[in-house]
Design a protein around this motif. Structure first.
Motif, PDB file in Angstrom:
ATOM      1  N   ILE A   1      39.701  28.473  11.601  1.00 55.89           N
ATOM      2  CA  ILE A   1      39.191  28.720  12.952  1.00 55.89           C
ATOM      3  C   ILE A   1      37.743  28.262  13.036  1.00 55.89           C
ATOM      4  O   ILE A   1      37.332  27.630  14.010  1.00 55.89           O
TER       5      ILE A   1
ATOM      6  N   LEU B   1      36.097  25.521  15.618  1.00 58.72           N
ATOM      7  CA  LEU B   1      34.968  25.848  16.495  1.00 58.72           C
ATOM      8  C   LEU B   1      33.779  24.934  16.221  1.00 58.72           C
ATOM      9  O   LEU B   1      33.121  24.454  17.150  1.00 58.72           O
ATOM     10  N   ALA B   2      33.526  24.694  14.951  1.00 59.17           N
ATOM     11  CA  ALA B   2      32.393  23.839  14.597  1.00 59.17           C
ATOM     12  C   ALA B   2      32.617  22.429  15.142  1.00 59.17           C
ATOM     13  O   ALA B   2      31.723  21.820  15.727  1.00 59.17           O
TER      14      ALA B   2
ATOM     15  N   ASN C   1      34.340  21.581  17.640  1.00 57.10           N
ATOM     16  CA  ASN C   1      34.302  21.578  19.100  1.00 57.10           C
ATOM     17  C   ASN C   1      32.915  21.870  19.673  1.00 57.10           C
ATOM     18  O   ASN C   1      32.546  21.336  20.714  1.00 57.10           O
ATOM     19  N   LEU C   2      32.148  22.699  18.994  1.00 59.18           N
ATOM     20  CA  LEU C   2      30.952  23.248  19.643  1.00 59.18           C
ATOM     21  C   LEU C   2      29.602  22.879  19.047  1.00 59.18           C
ATOM     22  O   LEU C   2      28.579  23.021  19.718  1.00 59.18           O
TER      23      LEU C   2
ATOM     24  N   PHE D   1      36.787  31.276  29.979  1.00 58.15           N
ATOM     25  CA  PHE D   1      38.214  31.322  29.646  1.00 58.15           C
ATOM     26  C   PHE D   1      38.834  29.924  29.698  1.00 58.15           C
ATOM     27  O   PHE D   1      39.744  29.612  28.942  1.00 58.15           O
ATOM     28  N   SER D   2      38.304  29.061  30.583  1.00 60.27           N
ATOM     29  CA  SER D   2      38.800  27.681  30.641  1.00 60.27           C
ATOM     30  C   SER D   2      38.636  27.019  29.278  1.00 60.27           C
ATOM     31  O   SER D   2      39.520  26.315  28.794  1.00 60.27           O
ATOM     32  N   TRP D   3      37.490  27.260  28.662  1.00 63.94           N
ATOM     33  CA  TRP D   3      37.233  26.670  27.345  1.00 63.94           C
ATOM     34  C   TRP D   3      38.235  27.193  26.317  1.00 63.94           C
ATOM     35  O   TRP D   3      38.770  26.425  25.517  1.00 63.94           O
ATOM     36  N   LEU D   4      38.521  28.485  26.374  1.00 61.47           N
ATOM     37  CA  LEU D   4      39.480  29.062  25.420  1.00 61.47           C
ATOM     38  C   LEU D   4      40.860  28.406  25.583  1.00 61.47           C
ATOM     39  O   LEU D   4      41.533  28.080  24.599  1.00 61.47           O
ATOM     40  N   LEU D   5      41.235  28.186  26.839  1.00 61.51           N
ATOM     41  CA  LEU D   5      42.522  27.528  27.090  1.00 61.51           C
ATOM     42  C   LEU D   5      42.510  26.118  26.503  1.00 61.51           C
ATOM     43  O   LEU D   5      43.504  25.660  25.938  1.00 61.51           O
ATOM     44  N   GLN D   6      41.363  25.449  26.644  1.00 58.39           N
ATOM     45  CA  GLN D   6      41.270  24.090  26.096  1.00 58.39           C
ATOM     46  C   GLN D   6      41.360  24.083  24.580  1.00 58.39           C
ATOM     47  O   GLN D   6      42.035  23.237  23.995  1.00 58.39           O
TER      48      GLN D   6
ATOM     49  N   PHE E   1      44.791  24.436  23.525  1.00 58.29           N
ATOM     50  CA  PHE E   1      45.564  23.225  23.786  1.00 58.29           C
ATOM     51  C   PHE E   1      45.153  22.090  22.853  1.00 58.29           C
ATOM     52  O   PHE E   1      45.992  21.422  22.251  1.00 58.29           O
ATOM     53  N   LEU E   2      43.844  21.884  22.685  1.00 54.45           N
ATOM     54  CA  LEU E   2      43.357  20.752  21.888  1.00 54.45           C
ATOM     55  C   LEU E   2      43.719  20.895  20.411  1.00 54.45           C
ATOM     56  O   LEU E   2      43.978  19.915  19.736  1.00 54.45           O
TER      57      LEU E   2
ATOM     58  N   PHE F   1      48.798  28.801  12.361  1.00 52.09           N
ATOM     59  CA  PHE F   1      48.024  29.945  11.913  1.00 52.09           C
ATOM     60  C   PHE F   1      48.867  31.179  11.569  1.00 52.09           C
ATOM     61  O   PHE F   1      48.656  31.793  10.518  1.00 52.09           O
TER      62      PHE F   1
END
Ligand SMILES: [Zn+2]
Lengths: 656, 301
Positions: free
Chosen positions: B39, B43-44, B46-47, B62-67, B70-71, B79
């Motif tokens: 995880i 995150l690293a 992506n961010l 929340f939009s980011w979490l959905l992405q 998906f990504l 997982f």
């Protein structure tokens, strides 16, 4: 004999109508005759082309769960072509067997089945028969479309009278039409032979698809519905009288300027009346029919309806009818979440704090269909996005305006909402979860649906030809909602609603097409949005703009490399952030990459493409921006949460 | 022994052996770390160079979490399997520690780390055999839960009473938790009986324990629930303190991290308290049998 009784009844009703106007005055505080005729604002009457008028006499027999119907249709040929046949939607036949187009998605158990039992068809007094027309090769036995050969030409401006007598058993509902299982509740939609649309010399009359079901012409509907004494009736239109006999109550409903008629009858729902006052002082009568167990939601239902009405009246256009009826359906009914002219159905969860936006958003969505489908009567079978997409968008805007951000919840024991996110559960027991108040954007649900199906189908595709339910949901609900949001973000809210007002006024009581809406947008924007509709509407392009790097080339000079990864083109703002300022650039987004070279004395922090997220289709918002210095704080902080949740999960598992 | 005596004595035993919590904590921390790494890398990736990272430190998106879901769907989809495999390994290692812990708790003179590991090695195989049987029982419990769920769905499909449906489902939920509790009790006491009596016949011992617990269910369950409630109290205190820690600036997160580790250690101590109290009850309930013989011997000599 039948029509003699009917005429006597009608005379009786007109007499009662006078009494009823008094009742109406009491409800609305106004002399409604001054403003309305046939349930329609007098100012709107000449805008409606009455092509198909209907008169029904209906008897509901709960003992046999069936209705007995006398239907009389006056169809007027208002086209430039003559017709020698007339097409009908016989949508109740969709529930006939598992060989219908409808049953392709909704499997029918014996209790869910029914079909028209037609005893008589007269055309201008001459006996006729239905000839069934199967329009879908995969379902040759589908009988939801039929035609009658007229035997003579109906020329432009001529009319024809069709009289049909039939019985129809009301099945246990599997979707829309049907009765509830745990209580006497009948929801009667898709229940009468309804004339197709005669368009450019051709009949447009499609079978009843599982998720697509509306297309017909406007007209005047009148229904006289007889139910047992202890039953109430909710219906399209305005109630213009009730007669009470020893054993039966007979309701009369009238509505001009609509294209469908649905009604519900029950001995169990509670009735509440309300009113909504327009800005010009005229009044809309609001009728609520609510399940006894959900009466606690009445205030919330009422507020949601009034907020929705207010939103549309202020931003889009006038609600032209005298009455609006909301029916809250029982939990054992599959008729919730449906829209019919002046009437819609909803339901609500047992426990639902207002922050979940349920049932408010459902109310807002179904109400929005009064405009997008009811008044702007697009062909849903071909272009469902014009009703579902617009209704989704409007409902989201209503929620944003009146309810603020909703909070995420997950449910325990199927009912109990807990604020937060449940990432992983085992046998309904949350394993990795976070309990906190997390707000979401109204369009987030559409985003998550869109991510499940990026490329199958486009918004422009014919709805009934889309491959499967997911593709239909994405291209009729999710992508259109996101498209309208993006459009609003490009144009600004004021311009957006100006366009919607214009679209509404141009096409109300008509059958607009997608191209009509696009034309209105283009007329307001000088034709500058061709790229938008080409990319977002016409094809299933994927969008992903990325900053590949930002680096210092020499003292005070920098190079910013922007990349278009997806095949979709979307012009974007590019912002460069310095310690003191923001440098604003613009990229038409067409080339695969774009390099910005710039100089500044200030310290450059980073850069960002599309900082206002105008393009909601961008698949990766994180790579839209780039910081000169790498920062681990976010990934570490978020991982730390995850770490803690996992530690707890391991202890729980370790309990074995 | 009274419930109060059991709890005080149990707590004292845990206190004297508190050093062993480090082992459990270490295992827990390592397991969670292995599971967090994938995880973290997502995150690293992506961010780390994104402005969005900074925004996320201050507000939800929340939009980011959905992405993200998906990504990185492929990685995230794997997982749960990683989690289940690691849980399996976790349980096997835990058996080793639990064997040592019970051995040390059972015999207060032996509280050296050597005794702990000796016990761990000695009892590992039988505890693992027990684990397999218990897993089957858990599977059956969840199956039963499924059947109940289907029955409720079937019954309420034609009934208006949503409240009834909710209450029945809640009851089913509570019943499942109760079933899990009972299975945990069976599992714990069998472990104890295997170690205390140094026996190897796992199934026989499990049946004995089921007999023993059904006769003394009230006492056993009461202590179990009280210890569980003390554990729950920890979570309440954590949440109350957690609210006091400000969300920004983000370095307060270090404080939050420390608080969270305190909760984890507390939960592990509670786990130890379960064992220590259970050993006391077990020995108390089986005392007659054990104590009678030495007394007789004394008489003879
Ligand atoms: Zn809809």
């Amino acid at each position: 004999m039948k029509f003699f009784t009917l005429s006597v009844l009608l005379v009786l009703y007109f007499a009662l109508g006078l009494v009823n106007n008094e009742l109406e005055k009491e409800i609305t505080g106004q002399n409604i005759e001054k403003y309305y005729s046939g349930g329609l604002l007098k100012t709107e009457i000449d805008k409606v082309k009455n092509i198909a008028d209907y008169l029904f006499k209906v008897d509901l027999e709960p003992e046999t769960h069936s209705i007995k119907v006398d239907e009389k249709i006056v169809w007027r040929n208002k086209s430039r072509f003559s017709a020698n046949e007339i097409y009908f939607h016989l949508y109740a036949n969709a529930y006939k067997s598992n060989n219908t187009v409808f049953s392709g998605y909704y499997k029918l158990a014996p209790e869910n089945r029914t079909e028209f039992q037609i005893s008589k068809i007269l055309v201008n007094g001459t006996k006729k028969e239905f000839i069934y027309v199967s329009k879908n090769k995969n379902y040759p036995q589908d009988s939801t479309v039929a035609k009658i050969m007229l035997g003579k030409e109906i020329n432009p401006d001529d009319s024809v009278i069709v009289e049909i007598q039939y019985r129809l058993k009301i099945p246990v509902s599997v979707k829309r039409f049907g009765r509830a299982k745990g209580v006497n509740f009948y929801f009667v939609s898709q229940w009468f032979p309804k004339v197709g649309v005669f368009e450019n010399g051709k009949w447009i009359c499609e079978p009843y698809y599982p998720y697509l079901n509306f297309y017909s012409d406007f007209g005047r509907y009148e229904a006289v519905i007889s139910v047992p004494k202890n039953y109430k009736v909710a219906a399209t239109g305005t109630e213009e009288g009730i007669t009470f006999s020893a054993k039966r109550n007979i309701f009369r409903f009238v509505q001009n300027g609509v294209h469908d008629f649905a009604w519900a009858a029950s001995d169990n729902f509670l009735y509440r009346k309300e009113k909504f006052t327009r800005r010009n002082g005229t009044v809309i009568r609001l009728d609520f029919f609510i399940q006894p167990g959900r009466i606690k939601y009445f205030e919330r239902y009422k507020n949601a309806v009034k907020n929705s009405l207010r939103f549309f009246e202020e931003n889009i256009g006038e609600y032209p009818y005298q009455t609006l009826t909301m029916v809250d359906v029982p939990r054992t009914s599959a008729s919730s979440g449906m829209e019919y002219p002046t009437l819609f159905t909803v339901s609500a969860p047992l426990i639902s704090p207002i922050e979940t936006h349920s049932p408010e958003k459902l109310v807002a969505h179904e109400f929005s269909h009064q405009y997008f489908q009811g008044i702007l009567a697009n062909n849903e079978v071909y272009e469902a996005w014009l009703d579902e997409g617009f209704a989704s968008y409007a409902a989201s805007k209503i929620m944003e305006k009146y309810y603020g951000k909703g909070l995420l919840t997950f449910k325990l024991a199927g009912y109990y909402p807990v604020y937060g996110i449940n990432f992983l559960s085992y046998n309904e027991i949350p394993v990795i979860y976070s309990i906190e108040k997390i707000p979401y954007n109204e369009y987030d649900r559409s985003l998550s649906v869109y991510y499940k199906n990026l490329t199958l189908g486009s918004i422009a595709d014919t709805s009934c030809k889309l491959p499967g339910r997911l593709s239909y949901r994405v291209n009729s609900y999710a992508k259109p909602e996101l498209m309208l949001y993006s459009l609003e973000r490009i144009l600004g809210s004021e311009k957006m609603f100006g366009i919607l007002r214009d679209y509404f006024n141009k096409y109300k009581f008509k059958h607009p097409k997608g191209a009509d809406f696009i034309r209105v947008v283009q007329s307001h924007t000088g034709g500058g949005l061709t790229w938008f509709f080409e990319n977002v509407y016409g094809k299933s392009a994927l969008f992903d703009y990325k900053i590949k790097y930002l680096k210092k080339t020499k003292k005070d000079s920098y190079k910013l490399f922007c990349e278009r990864i997806g095949d979709g083109v979307f012009p974007v703002d590019v912002f460069i952030y310095t310690s003191k300022d923001t440098l604003r650039k613009f990229w038409d987004g067409r080339a695969r990459w774009k390099i910005f070279e710039f100089s500044t004395h200030e310290k450059v922090l980073g850069a960002e493409i599309d900082p206002y997220r105008k393009n909601l289709f961008d698949l990766n918002f994180a790579n839209n921006s780039f910081l000169l210095s790498t920062s681990y704080s976010a990934s570490l902080a978020l991982s730390a949460n995850w770490y803690f949740w996992l530690q707890n999960a391991l202890i729980n598992f370790g309990g074995i | 022994m009274t419930v109060k005596e059991i709890l005080t004595l149990g707590a004292r035993t845990v206190y004297y052996n508190k050093k062993f919590v480090i082992l459990f904590w270490g295992m827990n921390a390592a397991g969670a770390l292995i599971l967090t790494l994938p995880i973290y890398y997502i995150l690293a990736d992506n961010l780390n160079n994104s402005i969005l990272g900074y925004k996320l430190l201050n507000e939800y998106d929340f939009s980011w979490l959905l992405q993200i879901k998906f990504l990185y769907a492929k990685n995230i989809g794997q997982f749960p399997y990683l989690l289940y495999v690691l849980t399996g390994i976790y349980l096997l290692v835990q058996n080793f520690f639990v064997g040592g812990l019970i051995a040390v708790f059972h015999n207060p003179q032996k509280n050296h780390i050597v005794d702990f590991f000796y016990g761990g090695v000695k009892y590992w195989l039988r505890l693992t055999r027990l684990l397999l049987i218990v897993l089957v029982l858990f599977y059956l419990a969840f199956k039963l839960n499924d059947i109940f769920g289907n029955l409720i769905t079937w019954y309420y499909a034609g009934v208006e009473n949503a409240m009834g449906d909710f209450l029945t489902r809640s009851f089913r939920y509570v019943f499942l938790l109760f079933l899990i509790g009972v299975l945990m009790i069976f599992s714990d006491y069998t472990k104890i009986s295997l170690v205390v009596n140094d026996r190897t016949k796992v199934l026989k011992e499990l049946l004995e324990v089921i007999k023993l617990t059904s006769v003394n269910f009230y006492k056993i369950f009461t202590v179990f629930v009280i210890v569980a409630l003390i554990g729950g109290l920890g979570a309440v205190v954590y949440n109350l303190l957690g609210i006091l820690i400000p969300a920004k600036p983000y370095y307060y997160l270090i404080l939050l991290f420390v608080l969270r580790q305190m909760l984890i250690i507390f939960r592990l101590l509670i786990k130890m308290l379960f064992y220590s109290t259970e050993i006391l009850i077990y020995k108390d309930l089986t005392a007659k049998v054990i104590n009678v013989q030495p007394e007789e011997k004394e008489v003879i000599t």
